[in-house]
Design a protein around this motif. Structure first.
Motif, PDB file in Angstrom:
ATOM      1  N   ASP A   5      40.657  54.998  48.938  1.00 38.60           N
ATOM      2  CA  ASP A   5      40.521  53.758  49.702  1.00 38.60           C
ATOM      3  C   ASP A   5      39.878  52.712  48.798  1.00 38.60           C
ATOM      4  O   ASP A   5      38.657  52.622  48.701  1.00 38.60           O
ATOM      5  N   GLY A   6      40.689  51.954  48.092  1.00 36.12           N
ATOM      6  CA  GLY A   6      40.135  50.948  47.182  1.00 36.12           C
ATOM      7  C   GLY A   6      41.192  50.329  46.309  1.00 36.12           C
ATOM      8  O   GLY A   6      42.391  50.363  46.606  1.00 36.12           O
ATOM      9  N   VAL A   7      40.731  49.791  45.204  1.00 31.49           N
ATOM     10  CA  VAL A   7      41.593  49.010  44.303  1.00 31.49           C
ATOM     11  C   VAL A   7      41.755  49.743  42.989  1.00 31.49           C
ATOM     12  O   VAL A   7      40.777  50.207  42.399  1.00 31.49           O
ATOM     13  N   PHE A   8      42.988  49.836  42.536  1.00 30.23           N
ATOM     14  CA  PHE A   8      43.304  50.411  41.228  1.00 30.23           C
ATOM     15  C   PHE A   8      43.726  49.257  40.330  1.00 30.23           C
ATOM     16  O   PHE A   8      44.675  48.536  40.631  1.00 30.23           O
TER      17      PHE A   8
ATOM     18  N   GLU B 171      45.483  50.388  56.596  1.00 24.46           N
ATOM     19  CA  GLU B 171      46.061  51.656  56.202  1.00 24.46           C
ATOM     20  C   GLU B 171      47.485  51.418  55.753  1.00 24.46           C
ATOM     21  O   GLU B 171      48.222  50.647  56.379  1.00 24.46           O
ATOM     22  N   ALA B 172      47.863  52.106  54.667  1.00 29.68           N
ATOM     23  CA  ALA B 172      49.228  51.938  54.181  1.00 29.68           C
ATOM     24  C   ALA B 172      50.239  52.479  55.178  1.00 29.68           C
ATOM     25  O   ALA B 172      51.309  51.912  55.382  1.00 29.68           O
ATOM     26  N   ILE B 173      49.902  53.591  55.826  1.00 26.78           N
ATOM     27  CA  ILE B 173      50.775  54.194  56.826  1.00 26.78           C
ATOM     28  C   ILE B 173      50.000  54.315  58.127  1.00 26.78           C
ATOM     29  O   ILE B 173      48.877  54.837  58.143  1.00 26.78           O
ATOM     30  N   GLN B 174      50.578  53.817  59.221  1.00 28.63           N
ATOM     31  CA  GLN B 174      49.898  53.856  60.507  1.00 28.63           C
ATOM     32  C   GLN B 174      50.743  54.618  61.528  1.00 28.63           C
ATOM     33  O   GLN B 174      51.971  54.537  61.522  1.00 28.63           O
TER      34      GLN B 174
ATOM     35  N   GLY C 232      40.887  36.178  28.457  1.00 30.02           N
ATOM     36  CA  GLY C 232      41.398  37.103  27.460  1.00 30.02           C
ATOM     37  C   GLY C 232      41.946  38.402  28.004  1.00 30.02           C
ATOM     38  O   GLY C 232      42.138  39.351  27.239  1.00 30.02           O
ATOM     39  N   VAL C 233      42.236  38.454  29.317  1.00 27.49           N
ATOM     40  CA  VAL C 233      42.691  39.706  29.933  1.00 27.49           C
ATOM     41  C   VAL C 233      43.815  39.422  30.931  1.00 27.49           C
ATOM     42  O   VAL C 233      43.754  38.454  31.696  1.00 27.49           O
ATOM     43  N   TYR C 234      44.844  40.288  30.915  1.00 28.50           N
ATOM     44  CA  TYR C 234      45.827  40.336  31.993  1.00 28.50           C
ATOM     45  C   TYR C 234      45.365  41.424  32.962  1.00 28.50           C
ATOM     46  O   TYR C 234      45.057  42.540  32.544  1.00 28.50           O
ATOM     47  N   GLN C 235      45.350  41.094  34.244  1.00 31.24           N
ATOM     48  CA  GLN C 235      44.872  42.047  35.235  1.00 31.24           C
ATOM     49  C   GLN C 235      45.963  42.331  36.261  1.00 31.24           C
ATOM     50  O   GLN C 235      46.503  41.405  36.882  1.00 31.24           O
ATOM     51  N   HIS C 236      46.272  43.603  36.424  1.00 30.87           N
ATOM     52  CA  HIS C 236      47.266  44.038  37.405  1.00 30.87           C
ATOM     53  C   HIS C 236      46.552  44.874  38.449  1.00 30.87           C
ATOM     54  O   HIS C 236      45.943  45.910  38.120  1.00 30.87           O
ATOM     55  N   THR C 237      46.610  44.431  39.714  1.00 34.48           N
ATOM     56  CA  THR C 237      45.826  45.053  40.777  1.00 34.48           C
ATOM     57  C   THR C 237      46.730  45.696  41.814  1.00 34.48           C
ATOM     58  O   THR C 237      47.685  45.071  42.288  1.00 34.48           O
ATOM     59  N   LEU C 238      46.416  46.926  42.164  1.00 34.98           N
ATOM     60  CA  LEU C 238      47.145  47.662  43.195  1.00 34.98           C
ATOM     61  C   LEU C 238      46.146  48.184  44.222  1.00 34.98           C
ATOM     62  O   LEU C 238      45.136  48.792  43.860  1.00 34.98           O
ATOM     63  N   HIS C 239      46.428  47.937  45.494  1.00 31.84           N
ATOM     64  CA  HIS C 239      45.562  48.427  46.563  1.00 31.84           C
ATOM     65  C   HIS C 239      46.073  49.772  47.039  1.00 31.84           C
ATOM     66  O   HIS C 239      47.235  49.905  47.443  1.00 31.84           O
TER      67      HIS C 239
END
Length: 973
Positions: free
Chosen positions: A264-267, A57-60, A186-193
């Protein structure tokens, strides 16, 4: 941050101040980590990963209210600065601990953390680790709270901190981290949880992208669920993109009346940039430069692969099933040009084939059956397996079975450490290094956490490869296939990116072993103080025999070229690519100043990011403790200057409470492969780096200073003054050197017809042109122009097809495509090709036949005309006695007599009679244009004009010269 993490003890206190630490034990100061040490480290790492499945959890905390949770990323030229902010209120009746957790990529560096508690602000700064630890120890002795950072899963790790606050306290957290986008497939991927764990009144994600060369595409996806599918908004212009995800409180609910959050996942944001297919990109900003290199439209090199698969007992079950599944798909992906073999090993190493075999459908099917029949058991003999794999490649090379243009590699897949045969890791590393040849590479894939990934990484880096961890879960097969896809299409070998030694310093790694399709190479550095307004880079790449000497290129300011890109390709045994590109030193900074969402300090931070990561890799291979210490000093100096939390620095967070300083610490996770040897003395600036020294490679085609006319857009021709050629709609100009006379005629044919210009079976050369028509009729007639020119050497199986959009190079089954946006030189067997940006293409065959194709651009909205080509040939070309064609027939000059010159209706166009080939022709004196030197105005060529499509001057009718294909030869006329 790329390192494993050790768990620290979490302490609480009654005070609302706090401290946090990423920490762990250090190596002893030896020449290298001992194998006994690695055994104990692996055990501790396994214990830690047992917590991977715990909920995040981001905030607990209980009885807390999360006012806002915001994530903002600013990506400028592939470098991302991400900020995570959260505002939290302790709404409970008593003091409690509130946790702030952020999942960040392992490859990212935390570079700032601030916190505000009831108006008291704590600000972070990076310190040398021993200094920060001493200050931390003093704070800890006063009973402050500590935090925890734990490795999470796959490519992420979790930043965790807790603060103990009284009831009613408001806490604002803010974490900053930076990372360089890596281009894969062929792709740049930026991932945020995004896992806030609760409903948030203001939940917002903003991703800003700025790419000056243009954004090819941008997409955003998430694993949050179908209910969020349409909530992402993308605003996309040519060079900017803004991605927004802002679900309302109601949209966050799992159901209409639920109090639980569905977020609750990946953006994920995926994008790529526009680039010339055969060009590099050089950018200068903030006193630093960044060179990007990602050519495309090149045919992949063939591969020689030995797959080395661990089939020990620990691979039993899901691991083996997924490895077999992946191997079957990988084998299906091999092409007929590839050669391969398979070694499976446990306590012994067995070869499916002692020699490399061609990847024919029959051999691939046999290999798949073999892999399918594997039953894991026994121990792990990595040493024997790798030595056998190298032996297979060496034997094939010694027997001349390996194409010098191919790429040879070993791909190791293992889930455990050596238990049979040689088990000392350092000895295995030395054994493999001793027998590996410079043209071979080793790629290591470690399945799960039982394997010593640090060892696999070192042995791969030591042999021109990379390592990747494969996580033993339901998608391990997809991970294996994805990794193979990244290395399955090698395009170039031995890439070097250089810049003028008197213009730059502190250049990052500028030599690379291979370039794979869909990836990107990046070099950065600092500018030296100078009066230069432009900066140039020079990139060389090759697919050559390793025996070919390769050195670097020397620049002098006096020979700086105008803004252009030069590419050189040498095929067959050698294939070399040279790109020269230029950037305005001030231009980008002025552009960044007008884009508020861009990250203006990207170049400075990107240079430091690349340098620190390269030093960490270099340190892992350092053979002695003294060398490790020297490298560590450089890492610390850079980390302090650029505020990076590394294995050798820590972030000290300081605030003031009633005049009393409060100190809190964020320390990097401990990593066995970095280990000992912190800097022993404070450093105010990085140690000096030796300047690069350049010298000309022996195969480099000479580059000369530009002719002043070229700067104005006028390029001198290598074809002499007297020419034979075709231009405009289409006008033929035939120079007869013995008569010192020029003859002209038009050909009135139809769009789509292919006309033969040169057909010479003796030299194996045919030159043909295909006509294209005007957009509409003019004077009741469709005008025709050459839209495509083909120069084909049958002897060499090489064809150059010049169009108004692209230039294609056909070499056997290989097709290399180039735009008109770069200046290119190519040498293919006897054929040398030069492309001058948006000007012309020159082809020289065996030093005896030279041809120039000139590009004519017209206004795109022109109501009638279209882009077209002109073609010019030297009258000194040396053909065989069999040559023919509309132009080729005049290699054997006919006797021409002109007499009876008299005035015509137009006083400027005299008339006369011409005797040629037994014919008497009425001719008119006029002129045509030679556009080789000046495409706009041209130069006049005075000639005798022959009417009726050259009838009487050419052999037969012009219709006899119409051919079915661009590579056709002319039959007898």
């Amino acid at each position: 941050m790329k390192t494993p993490v050790l768990l620290c003890v979490l302490l609480f206190s009654q005070s609302w101040t706090f401290e946090f630490i990423f920490d762990g034990e250090w190596e002893s100061e030896t020449s290298g980590p001992s194998d006994q040490y690695h055994q104990s480290w692996r055990y501790r790492r396994n214990v830690l990963t047992s917590g991977e499945e715990e909920d995040f959890e981001a905030i607990q905390g209980n009885d807390i209210t999360v006012k806002s949770y915001k994530v903002e990323s600013r990506i400028t030229l592939r470098f991302a600065h991400t900020t995570v902010k959260s505002s939290v209120l302790n709404s409970g009746p008593s003091a409690q601990s509130i946790g702030f957790n952020v999942q960040i990529p392992k490859r990212a560096f935390i570079n700032n953390f601030t916190m505000n508690v009831n108006g008291n602000t704590f600000v972070g700064s990076v310190k040398e680790k021993t200094v920060a630890r001493n200050l931390y120890a003093l704070a800890r002795a006063r009973g402050k709270a500590a935090g925890i950072v734990r490795t999470n899963s796959q490519s992420m790790e979790t930043f965790r901190t807790e603060v103990h606050v009284p009831p009613g306290s408001k806490v604002e957290f803010e974490l900053h981290y930076q990372e360089m986008m890596q281009r894969k497939l062929g792709v740049y991927q930026h991932t945020l949880h995004l896992q806030p764990g609760r409903l948030v009144p203001l939940l917002q994600v903003d991703v800003y992208i700025f790419e000056p060369k243009g954004i090819k595409f941008v997409t955003a996806s998430n694993t949050l669920g179908e209910q969020f599918a349409d909530l992402t908004k993308i605003t996309h212009t040519k060079d900017k993109a803004h991605i927004v995800f802002r679900p309302t409180l109601q949209q966050q609910r799992k159901c209409e009346n639920c109090t639980e959050s569905a977020v609750d996942g990946v953006f994920t944001v995926n994008y790529d940039v526009d680039r010339e297919s055969n060009a590099g990109e050089l950018q200068v900003s903030d006193g630093h430069f960044v060179q990007f290199f990602a050519p495309s439209d090149l045919s992949p090199l063939s591969k020689n692969i030995v797959f080395v698969i661990d089939v020990s007992g620990s691979m039993w079950g899901l691991k083996m099933k997924q490895t077999v599944e992946a191997m079957k798909a990988i084998l299906d992906d091999l092409s007929m040009d590839d050669y391969f073999s398979i070694i499976d090993f446990n306590h012994n190493a067995r070869c499916w084939s002692e020699d490399l075999v061609q990847a024919s459908s029959i051999q691939v099917d046999e290999a798949k059956k073999y892999v399918q029949s594997i039953r894991p058991n026994g121990g792990t003999n990595i040493n024997e397996a790798l030595l056998k794999a190298v032996q297979i490649l060496v034997r094939a090379s010694n027997q001349g079975l390996i194409d010098p243009r191919s790429v040879s590699m070993i791909i190791l897949v293992s889930d455990g450490d050596p238990t049979v045969g040689e088990i000392k890791l350092s000895t295995i590393q030395k054994n493999v290094k001793r027998v590996m040849r410079e043209e071979f590479s080793l790629f290591s894939l470690g399945i799960g956490f039982d394997v010593d990934f640090d060892f696999l990484e070192r042995i791969a880096m030591d042999n021109r490869g990379i390592a990747q961890r494969i996580y033993a879960n339901h998608d391990a097969a997809e991970q294996l296939k994805a990794f193979y896809s990244q290395v399955s299409s090698p395009l170039l070998r031995t890439i070097t990116i250089n810049l003028p030694e008197n213009a730059v310093n502190n250049v990052t790694q500028n030599r690379f072993d291979k370039f794979f399709s869909g990836s990107e190479l990046i070099v950065a550095g600092k500018l030296q103080p100078s009066d230069l307004t432009t900066l140039q880079s020079f990139t060389t790449a090759a697919a050559v025999s390793p025996l070919t000497p390769l050195s670097l290129f020397r620049f002098e300011n006096s020979v700086f070229m105008p803004c252009l890109i030069i590419v050189v390709l040498l095929f067959q045994a050698n294939m070399d690519l040279n790109i020269q590109t230029e950037a305005d030193i001030r231009e980008l900074d002025s552009v960044l100043g007008t884009h508020q969402h861009s990250f203006s300090g990207f170049a400075r931070q990107m240079w430091a990011y690349i340098t620190v990561n390269q030093l960490l890799a270099e340190r892992s291979l350092a053979p002695t403790a003294s060398k490790k210490r020297r490298i560590t000093q450089r890492i610390v100096a850079l980390a302090l200057e650029h505020q990076f939390v590394t294995p050798f620095t820590a972030m000290l967070v300081e605030g003031h409470d009633q005049g009393r300083a409060e100190r809190l610490i964020a320390d990097s996770p401990r990593d066995s492969k970095h280990g000992c040897c912190s800097a022993t003395a404070p450093l105010s600036r990085p140690p000096p780096v030796q300047p690069l020294v350049y010298s000309n490679p022996p195969w480099l085609l000479p580059t000369v200073a530009p002719n002043p006319k070229e700067v104005a857009g006028v390029h001198e021709s290598i074809i002499p003054g007297h020419i034979t050629g075709v231009d405009s709609d289409p006008h033929f100009i035939i120079h007869l050197p013995k008569s010192n006379m020029d003859i002209c005629f038009n050909i009135d044919s139809r769009p789509g017809h292919i006309l033969n210009l040169i057909s010479d079976p003796g030299t194996g050369v045919t030159i043909n042109g295909q006509l294209v028509g005007s957009k509409k009729m003019k004077n009741n007639k469709i005008q025709t122009y050459f839209g495509t020119i083909s120069i084909y050497s049958k002897t060499d199986s090489v064809q150059v097809i010049v169009g108004t959009d692209r230039i294609n190079l056909m070499e056997g089954r290989n097709n290399h495509s180039f735009s008109w946006g770069a200046t290119v030189e190519l040498a293919l067997n006897r054929m040398r090709v030069t492309i001058v940006k948006e000007q012309h293409v020159t082809v020289m065959i065996d030093g005896k036949i030279s041809v120039m194709v000139v590009l004519h651009r017209v206004w795109k909205k022109h109501p009638v005309q279209v882009d077209f080509l002109g073609i010019y040939m030297s009258s000194d070309n040396k053909y065989s006695t069999q040559v023919h064609g509309l132009i080729g027939q005049f290699a054997k000059e006919p006797k021409v007599k002109v007499y009876g010159v008299h005035e015509g209706a137009d006083p400027k166009k005299k008339k006369a009679t011409m005797e040629v080939k037994g014919n008497k022709l009425a001719v008119t004196r006029g002129w045509q244009k030679d556009f080789r030197r000046d495409k706009k105005r041209g130069s006049d060529v005075y000639c005798w004009f022959i009417h009726n499509s050259g009838k009487g001057f050419i052999d037969g009718s012009y219709t006899s010269y119409i051919l079915p294909q661009l590579d056709s030869f002319l039959t007898a006329i």
